[in-house]
Design an enzyme around this catalytic site. Structure first.
Site, PDB file in Angstrom:
ATOM      1  N   GLU A 119       0.806  -1.220   0.000  1.00  0.00           N
ATOM      2  CA  GLU A 119       0.000   0.000   0.000  1.00  0.00           C
ATOM      3  C   GLU A 119       0.842   1.275   0.000  1.00  0.00           C
ATOM      4  O   GLU A 119       0.391   2.328  -0.457  1.00  0.00           O
ATOM      5  CB  GLU A 119      -0.976   0.009   1.184  1.00  0.00           C
ATOM      6  CG  GLU A 119      -2.076  -1.050   1.091  1.00  0.00           C
ATOM      7  CD  GLU A 119      -1.656  -2.415   1.635  1.00  0.00           C
ATOM      8  OE1 GLU A 119      -0.448  -2.616   1.915  1.00  0.00           O
ATOM      9  OE2 GLU A 119      -2.534  -3.298   1.784  1.00  0.00           O
ATOM     10  N   PHE A 175     -11.264  -6.909  14.474  1.00  0.00           N
ATOM     11  CA  PHE A 175     -10.215  -7.407  13.587  1.00  0.00           C
ATOM     12  C   PHE A 175      -9.858  -6.322  12.552  1.00  0.00           C
ATOM     13  O   PHE A 175     -10.722  -5.761  11.896  1.00  0.00           O
ATOM     14  CB  PHE A 175     -10.702  -8.670  12.870  1.00  0.00           C
ATOM     15  CG  PHE A 175      -9.681  -9.209  11.898  1.00  0.00           C
ATOM     16  CD1 PHE A 175      -8.447  -9.667  12.343  1.00  0.00           C
ATOM     17  CD2 PHE A 175      -9.942  -9.227  10.535  1.00  0.00           C
ATOM     18  CE1 PHE A 175      -7.494 -10.143  11.448  1.00  0.00           C
ATOM     19  CE2 PHE A 175      -8.999  -9.704   9.632  1.00  0.00           C
ATOM     20  CZ  PHE A 175      -7.772 -10.163  10.095  1.00  0.00           C
ATOM     21  N   GLN A 176      -8.598  -6.000  12.451  1.00  0.00           N
ATOM     22  CA  GLN A 176      -8.056  -5.000  11.530  1.00  0.00           C
ATOM     23  C   GLN A 176      -8.680  -3.623  11.727  1.00  0.00           C
ATOM     24  O   GLN A 176      -8.847  -2.856  10.788  1.00  0.00           O
ATOM     25  CB  GLN A 176      -8.183  -5.479  10.076  1.00  0.00           C
ATOM     26  CG  GLN A 176      -7.328  -6.722   9.825  1.00  0.00           C
ATOM     27  CD  GLN A 176      -7.123  -7.062   8.383  1.00  0.00           C
ATOM     28  OE1 GLN A 176      -8.008  -6.830   7.562  1.00  0.00           O
ATOM     29  NE2 GLN A 176      -5.983  -7.644   8.071  1.00  0.00           N
ATOM     30  N   LYS A 223     -17.454  -0.384   6.653  1.00  0.00           N
ATOM     31  CA  LYS A 223     -17.966  -1.444   5.786  1.00  0.00           C
ATOM     32  C   LYS A 223     -19.487  -1.318   5.652  1.00  0.00           C
ATOM     33  O   LYS A 223     -20.044  -1.524   4.555  1.00  0.00           O
ATOM     34  CB  LYS A 223     -17.588  -2.807   6.372  1.00  0.00           C
ATOM     35  CG  LYS A 223     -17.622  -3.911   5.342  1.00  0.00           C
ATOM     36  CD  LYS A 223     -16.886  -5.145   5.818  1.00  0.00           C
ATOM     37  CE  LYS A 223     -16.965  -6.246   4.776  1.00  0.00           C
ATOM     38  NZ  LYS A 223     -16.265  -7.463   5.185  1.00  0.00           N
ATOM     39  N   MET A 252      24.401   8.449   1.172  1.00  0.00           N
ATOM     40  CA  MET A 252      24.286   9.762   1.795  1.00  0.00           C
ATOM     41  C   MET A 252      24.592   9.691   3.291  1.00  0.00           C
ATOM     42  O   MET A 252      25.219  10.590   3.856  1.00  0.00           O
ATOM     43  CB  MET A 252      22.881  10.334   1.547  1.00  0.00           C
ATOM     44  CG  MET A 252      22.685  11.745   2.042  1.00  0.00           C
ATOM     45  SD  MET A 252      23.916  12.885   1.358  1.00  0.00           S
ATOM     46  CE  MET A 252      23.051  13.549  -0.048  1.00  0.00           C
TER      47      MET A 252
HETATM   48  C1  LIG Z   1      18.855  14.405   0.747  1.00  0.00           C
HETATM   49  C2  LIG Z   1      18.140  15.704   0.495  1.00  0.00           C
HETATM   50  C3  LIG Z   1      18.870  16.845   0.263  1.00  0.00           C
HETATM   51  C4  LIG Z   1      18.228  18.039  -0.041  1.00  0.00           C
HETATM   52  N1  LIG Z   1      18.996  19.130  -0.373  1.00  0.00           N
HETATM   53  C5  LIG Z   1      18.381  20.240  -0.868  1.00  0.00           C
HETATM   54  C6  LIG Z   1      19.150  21.328  -1.390  1.00  0.00           C
HETATM   55  O1  LIG Z   1      20.364  21.323  -1.408  1.00  0.00           O
HETATM   56  N2  LIG Z   1      18.468  22.369  -1.903  1.00  0.00           N
HETATM   57  C7  LIG Z   1      17.094  22.415  -1.927  1.00  0.00           C
HETATM   58  O2  LIG Z   1      16.528  23.369  -2.455  1.00  0.00           O
HETATM   59  N3  LIG Z   1      16.378  21.421  -1.411  1.00  0.00           N
HETATM   60  C8  LIG Z   1      16.967  20.335  -0.905  1.00  0.00           C
HETATM   61  N4  LIG Z   1      16.212  19.288  -0.443  1.00  0.00           N
HETATM   62  C9  LIG Z   1      14.731  19.431  -0.468  1.00  0.00           C
HETATM   63  C10 LIG Z   1      14.225  20.223   0.718  1.00  0.00           C
HETATM   64  O3  LIG Z   1      14.209  19.389   1.853  1.00  0.00           O
HETATM   65  C11 LIG Z   1      12.795  20.765   0.439  1.00  0.00           C
HETATM   66  O4  LIG Z   1      11.956  19.710   0.087  1.00  0.00           O
HETATM   67  C12 LIG Z   1      12.765  21.774  -0.692  1.00  0.00           C
HETATM   68  O5  LIG Z   1      13.758  22.752  -0.525  1.00  0.00           O
HETATM   69  C13 LIG Z   1      11.391  22.435  -0.728  1.00  0.00           C
HETATM   70  O6  LIG Z   1      11.256  23.205  -1.874  1.00  0.00           O
HETATM   71  P1  LIG Z   1      10.061  24.241  -2.002  1.00  0.00           P
HETATM   72  O7  LIG Z   1      10.014  25.118  -0.791  1.00  0.00           O
HETATM   73  O8  LIG Z   1      10.214  24.895  -3.322  1.00  0.00           O
HETATM   74  O9  LIG Z   1       8.776  23.284  -2.143  1.00  0.00           O
HETATM   75  P2  LIG Z   1       7.611  22.888  -1.121  1.00  0.00           P
HETATM   76  O10 LIG Z   1       8.143  22.353   0.128  1.00  0.00           O
HETATM   77  O11 LIG Z   1       6.672  22.048  -1.895  1.00  0.00           O
HETATM   78  O12 LIG Z   1       6.914  24.275  -0.792  1.00  0.00           O
HETATM   79  C14 LIG Z   1       6.182  24.944  -1.787  1.00  0.00           C
HETATM   80  C15 LIG Z   1       5.657  26.249  -1.225  1.00  0.00           C
HETATM   81  O13 LIG Z   1       4.881  26.866  -2.245  1.00  0.00           O
HETATM   82  C16 LIG Z   1       3.616  27.246  -1.718  1.00  0.00           C
HETATM   83  N5  LIG Z   1       2.610  27.164  -2.781  1.00  0.00           N
HETATM   84  C17 LIG Z   1       1.951  26.072  -3.221  1.00  0.00           C
HETATM   85  N6  LIG Z   1       1.098  26.404  -4.211  1.00  0.00           N
HETATM   86  C18 LIG Z   1       1.213  27.719  -4.382  1.00  0.00           C
HETATM   87  C19 LIG Z   1       0.582  28.652  -5.250  1.00  0.00           C
HETATM   88  N7  LIG Z   1      -0.340  28.274  -6.142  1.00  0.00           N
HETATM   89  N8  LIG Z   1       0.929  29.959  -5.151  1.00  0.00           N
HETATM   90  C20 LIG Z   1       1.860  30.360  -4.242  1.00  0.00           C
HETATM   91  N9  LIG Z   1       2.504  29.533  -3.406  1.00  0.00           N
HETATM   92  C21 LIG Z   1       2.189  28.220  -3.483  1.00  0.00           C
HETATM   93  C22 LIG Z   1       3.341  26.251  -0.608  1.00  0.00           C
HETATM   94  O14 LIG Z   1       2.418  26.767   0.326  1.00  0.00           O
HETATM   95  C23 LIG Z   1       4.735  26.031  -0.028  1.00  0.00           C
HETATM   96  O15 LIG Z   1       5.043  26.966   0.973  1.00  0.00           O
HETATM   97  C24 LIG Z   1      16.819  18.099  -0.078  1.00  0.00           C
HETATM   98  C25 LIG Z   1      16.079  16.956   0.202  1.00  0.00           C
HETATM   99  C26 LIG Z   1      16.726  15.763   0.469  1.00  0.00           C
HETATM  100  C27 LIG Z   1      15.903  14.542   0.710  1.00  0.00           C
HETATM  101  C1  LIG Z   2      12.653   5.511   4.549  1.00  0.00           C
HETATM  102  C2  LIG Z   2      13.944   6.172   4.867  1.00  0.00           C
HETATM  103  N1  LIG Z   2      14.797   5.609   5.760  1.00  0.00           N
HETATM  104  C3  LIG Z   2      15.978   6.199   6.028  1.00  0.00           C
HETATM  105  C4  LIG Z   2      16.347   7.357   5.407  1.00  0.00           C
HETATM  106  C5  LIG Z   2      17.678   8.018   5.719  1.00  0.00           C
HETATM  107  N2  LIG Z   2      18.529   8.051   4.515  1.00  0.00           N
HETATM  108  C6  LIG Z   2      18.628   9.116   3.724  1.00  0.00           C
HETATM  109  S1  LIG Z   2      19.610   8.878   2.393  1.00  0.00           S
HETATM  110  C7  LIG Z   2      19.942   7.297   2.870  1.00  0.00           C
HETATM  111  C8  LIG Z   2      20.858   6.415   2.061  1.00  0.00           C
HETATM  112  C9  LIG Z   2      20.290   6.079   0.744  1.00  0.00           C
HETATM  113  O1  LIG Z   2      21.077   5.058   0.191  1.00  0.00           O
HETATM  114  P1  LIG Z   2      20.899   4.625  -1.318  1.00  0.00           P
HETATM  115  O2  LIG Z   2      19.465   4.380  -1.616  1.00  0.00           O
HETATM  116  O3  LIG Z   2      21.829   3.536  -1.628  1.00  0.00           O
HETATM  117  O4  LIG Z   2      21.286   5.968  -2.095  1.00  0.00           O
HETATM  118  P2  LIG Z   2      22.724   6.687  -2.165  1.00  0.00           P
HETATM  119  O5  LIG Z   2      22.746   7.733  -1.092  1.00  0.00           O
HETATM  120  O6  LIG Z   2      23.769   5.644  -1.953  1.00  0.00           O
HETATM  121  O7  LIG Z   2      22.763   7.294  -3.521  1.00  0.00           O
HETATM  122  C10 LIG Z   2      19.280   6.990   4.062  1.00  0.00           C
HETATM  123  C11 LIG Z   2      19.385   5.697   4.777  1.00  0.00           C
HETATM  124  C12 LIG Z   2      15.404   7.916   4.511  1.00  0.00           C
HETATM  125  N3  LIG Z   2      15.649   9.077   3.893  1.00  0.00           N
HETATM  126  N4  LIG Z   2      14.246   7.298   4.235  1.00  0.00           N
END
Ligand SMILES: Cc1cc2nc3c(=O)[nH]c(=O)nc-3n(C[C@H](O)[C@H](O)[C@H](O)COP(=O)(O)OP(=O)(O)OC[C@H]3O[C@@H](n4cnc5c(N)ncnc54)[C@H](O)[C@@H]3O)c2cc1C
Ligand SMILES: Cc1ncc(C[n+]2csc(CCOP(=O)(O)OP(=O)(O)O)c2C)c(N)n1
Ligand SMILES: [Mg+2]
Length: 607
Positions: free
Chosen positions: A87, A149-150, A199, A511
């Site tokens: 799911e 159940f569930q 249900k 990472m």
């Molecule tokens: C491993 C990892 C590393 C990351 N590193 C980076 C990085 O280096 N740089 C980076 O940028 N991000 C990075 N991120 C992502 C980061 O965590 C955020 O998800 C991202 O920065 C959010 O981008 P955002 O604010 O544009 O989008 P969202 O979080 O989706 O926010 C969108 C905003 O727009 C607003 N909005 C929605 N619709 C409208 C509309 N019609 N009009 C006006 N406003 C609207 C919403 O209310 C919200 O505030 C990383 C994520 C991971 C998993």
């Molecule tokens: C469900 C979940 N568990 C743990 C993490 C923490 N986490 C972030 S990146 C990462 C490693 C990802 O490894 P892999 O898929 O091999 O990608 P790589 O970084 O090696 O490119 C982990 C464990 C997460 N983001 N999501």
């Protein structure tokens, strides 16, 4: 979390919806009879009829006891049900469908474990403002609270991670609630809505007339009246700025404001930096496009933000991955925030002018007042710092026998002409994708940003392929994340979807290993990772697989995979202990980035 997000509504009103005789979309529904005012339908039939009316083409789901009446009725309706393998996969598929199309994605599950398996996908959609509706079966209303159940209190569990949720106990409440659920999911700031249906509500009957089923709460979308004085203030700041930067976020794409952003940038000459989720909102090839900001953004982008005198935050929420240390963040910059959700204003970063409303509307209001400006000097300064901070690019270097993920992503970009929809998982490969695949169009990078959900890529790509069947869809996943939801390979094959899969296999939870290398003295606790032979795994599902471990093999393998009429998987065995550079350590000042230490990639002469 936000003002618009109210949850936990128990619909048990005795009021009946107004009834008229309605037209039904299919006439062969044997079990229906005609009542005095409308057609008699079971609750289960109403679910499908509503989904048809609401334009849901696909439902991603998995059956079980409490949702059996709905599954029993399904065969008579025109909605394509995709049987998933878990799911969580269903929710990511609905999410991928929504992100690729802009329409509401739908997931379906039974009560208890079916519903709780959806939690991660719902939270993923919530964090990234993705419009999905999750329908769950619930035990009979008379059993609620008896540990039946569930039985699980899924509305309680999902209260903080849904924009809204419902527990429906009567057939008559299904249609108005589903209709409202779609409206709430897709309006304002989009997000997930859960509709839990007992249900007995599914088995019960009532008169049904779509035309009469207006949402009971009648919550018209909030109309934002833009304050003229605020607009004028914003225009003054924009027209007076000398070192402005646009911070373009996901809101641009959600609002469909790409053209307005382009016009705004071109008239004002203001350079555009993108958040991870904003990638594609502004063409990467455009002369004003700076690239990604933040933790793994380009050094010159973060430096420009820190030196700017005006930040224009368009539909982005100043995530901590974007700002670094808030105390030192863009201290000399005035800030204008255009945002649809008032709760985001001054949440992380205090701003000077807030314009609350839909970005497209706000930009349309600003456009006539902006002046053509000469930002040449400012852009030249950024360009110079770009050159100095030179190059973390490794794709242009001669083949030294090592296969870097960056090579793979760069070649994927070249081979697909930048036109593919790339769906990433979470980790190093996700950041390399953001750095090396240049997206020129919106909705072509689909990635879990806010929750950072490993296991997202494969199921989300399945949803994206349903949304955009003509598009070339690529999964870019790590060896770790791919193993979390790889059971959905069976769904992909069963649905005969042409999706290509690139596994960036570094033998590590890369990472996390990188953080251990930088911040935990290289103690690689539980990050080396054993994987199956991914090629054989693909073969077991009837999918052709290719193994690559040298740069010279990358393009031939990409070509071979693209030539396959159906799906294909490539296992790229890449450099094991490579790291993503640059990097702002969590909480550090945005401009204090860790740079790639080896001269391998830092010499301008290498480019
Ligand atoms: C491993 C990892 C590393 C990351 N590193 C980076 C990085 O280096 N740089 C980076 O940028 N991000 C990075 N991120 C992502 C980061 O965590 C955020 O998800 C991202 O920065 C959010 O981008 P955002 O604010 O544009 O989008 P969202 O979080 O989706 O926010 C969108 C905003 O727009 C607003 N909005 C929605 N619709 C409208 C509309 N019609 N009009 C006006 N406003 C609207 C919403 O209310 C919200 O505030 C990383 C994520 C991971 C998993
Ligand atoms: C469900 C979940 N568990 C743990 C993490 C923490 N986490 C972030 S990146 C990462 C490693 C990802 O490894 P892999 O898929 O091999 O990608 P790589 O970084 O090696 O490119 C982990 C464990 C997460 N983001 N999501
Ligand atoms: Mg890995």
């Amino acid at each position: 979390m936000t003002t618009a997000r109210v949850c936990g509504l128990l619909l048990q009103s005795n009021k009946c919806v107004p009834r008229r005789i309605g037209v039904v979309s299919r006439l062969n529904r044997q079990r229906s009879a005609k009542g005095v005012h409308g057609l008699i339908r079971t609750g289960a039939e109403i679910i499908w009829e509503c989904l048809e009316h609401l334009g849901a083409e696909y439902v991603f789901g998995y059956p079980g006891g409490a949702i059996l009446p709905a599954y029993d009725a399904m065969g008579n309706y025109g909605v394509h049900h995709v049987l998933v393998r878990h799911e969580q996969g269903a929710t990511h598929m609905a999410d991928g469908y929504a992100r690729a199309s802009g329409r509401v994605g739908v997931a379906l599950a039974t009560s208890g474990p079916g519903a709780t398996n959806m939690v991660t996908g719902i939270a993923t959609a919530m964090m990234d403002s993705s419009p999905i509706v999750c329908i769950t079966g619930q035990v009979g209303s008379g059993l609620i609270g008896s540990d039946a159940f569930q039985e699980t209190d899924i509305t309680g569990i999902t209260l903080p991670i849904t924009k809204h949720n419902y527990l429906i106990t009567r057939a008559a409440d299904i249609a108005p609630s589903l209709r409202e659920a779609f409206q709430i999911a897709s309006s304002g700031r989009p997000g997930p809505v859960l509709v839990d249906i007992t249900k007995d509500a599914q088995n019960g009957s009532c008169e049904f007339d779509w035309n009469a089923t207006e949402p009971p709460l009648r919550r018209p979308e909030r109309r934002f009246v833009l304050d003229e004085a605020r607009l004028a203030e914003a225009l003054d700041l924009i027209n007076d700025a000398r070192r402005p930067v646009i911070l373009a976020g996901h809101g641009i794409i959600l609002s469909g404001a790409e053209r307005e952003l382009l016009a705004f940038a071109e008239v004002t000459g203001i350079p555009v930096a993108l958040t991870l989720l904003g990638i594609g909102a502004f063409p990467a090839k455009h002369r004003l496009c700076l690239g990604m900001m933040g933790m793994h953004g380009e050094a010159w982008v973060n430096e420009a933000i820190q030196e700017s005198d005006l930040l224009l935050a368009f539909g982005m929420r100043f995530d901590d991955r974007v700002t670094g240390n808030l105390k030192s963040y863009a201290r000399s910059a005035k800030k204008i925030h255009v945002e649809i959700d008032a709760a985001e204003i001054n949440k992380n970063v205090r701003v000077d002018v807030a314009l609350i409303g839909d970005l497209r509307n706000v930009l349309q209001r600003l456009l006539p007042g902006i002046e053509r400006a000469d930002t040449g000097e400012w852009r030249a300064r950024i360009e110079a710092s770009k050159h100095e901070s030179a190059v973390r690019d490794i794709q242009n270097l001669p083949d030294d026998g090592h296969l870097y993920a960056a090579h793979v992503i760069h070649d994927l970009w070249r081979e697909t002409h930048g036109d593919a929809i790339v769906v990433t998982d979470v980790g190093q490969h996700q950041m390399w994708e953001a750095q090396y695949y240049r997206h020129d169009k919106p909705r072509t990078l689909i990635t879990s940003g806010g929750l950072g959900t490993m296991g997202f890529a494969l199921p989300a790509a399945i949803g994206a392929k349903f949304a955009r069947p003509d598009a070339e869809v690529w999964v870019v996943a790590g060896d770790g994340g791919f193993q979390m939801t790889m059971a959905e390979l069976a769904t992909l094959v069963q649905e005969k979807l042409e999706i290509k899969i690139a596994i960036i296999n570094n033998g590590y939870l890369g990472m996390v290993r990188q953080w251990q290398e930088f911040f935990y003295d290289g103690r690689y606790s539980s990050t080396p990772l054993l994987s199956p032979d991914f090629v054989k795994l693909a073969n077991a599902f009837g999918i052709p697989g290719f193994a690559v471990n040298a740069r010279a093999q990358v393009i031939p393998a990409l070509r071979a995979a693209r030539q396959q009429a159906g799906p294909a998987l490539i296992n790229f065995q890449v450099e094991q202990e490579d790291s993503v550079f640059p990097m702002v350590p969590a909480g550090a000042d945005l401009h204090k980035m860790i740079r790639r230490p080896t001269p391998l990639v830092e010499r301008v002469s290498d480019v």
